[in-house]
Design a protein around this motif. Sequence first.
Motif, short mmCIF file in Angstrom:
data_model
loop_
_atom_site.label_atom_id
_atom_site.label_comp_id
_atom_site.label_asym_id
_atom_site.label_seq_id
_atom_site.Cartn_x
_atom_site.Cartn_y
_atom_site.Cartn_z
N UNK A 75 -2.34 -1.93 18.16
CA UNK A 75 -0.74 -2.83 17.71
C UNK A 75 -0.24 -4.08 17.31
N UNK A 76 -1.66 -4.32 16.54
CA UNK A 76 -1.34 -5.77 16.05
C UNK A 76 -2.26 -4.50 13.94
N UNK A 77 -2.86 -3.96 14.54
CA UNK A 77 -3.44 -2.69 12.85
C UNK A 77 -1.85 -2.03 12.94
N UNK A 78 -1.33 -2.15 13.69
CA UNK A 78 0.05 -1.29 13.89
C UNK A 78 -0.87 0.38 13.26
N UNK A 79 -1.55 0.34 13.95
CA UNK A 79 -2.26 2.03 14.18
C UNK A 79 -1.90 2.66 15.54
#
Length: 132
Positions: A98-102
């Motif tokens: 989520x933090x990496x937007x993956x």
Amino acid sequence: MLLIISVLTACTSSDQVEQQSKIAASATQTASLVLEAWVAGAAPSKYTSRTLQSVGKALADAGAQIQSAKSPEPSEQAGLTTAVGQLSAAVTRAATAVQNGNRSDVEHAQQDLRAAAADLSASYARYFAPKS
């Protein structure tokens, strides 16, 4: 008297394992819901990350409590501990994704979360199955 103390201690440990297993299951449902919302674009990343961090802490605490309980069923207890550890790992992977937007990694973590939840459910059933 010693027998009564042993029985009471066993009940307390069993209650602790049951309570922490239920907390882990509830935390898992929370993670699943917030991840579904994030994938659908209905939950912001910051909210999702914070929720997953809280869930991860709850799972770590539940796993530690289950592991530390004085259980009359050590192999079944180990199954619960392992399942909660798998849940925790899946939530950690999801939070990173989520933090990496993956989105792809989130979806893989969701699959792992579902598999670990099934393991938790099966381990819970074995732990609390009537013993003959």
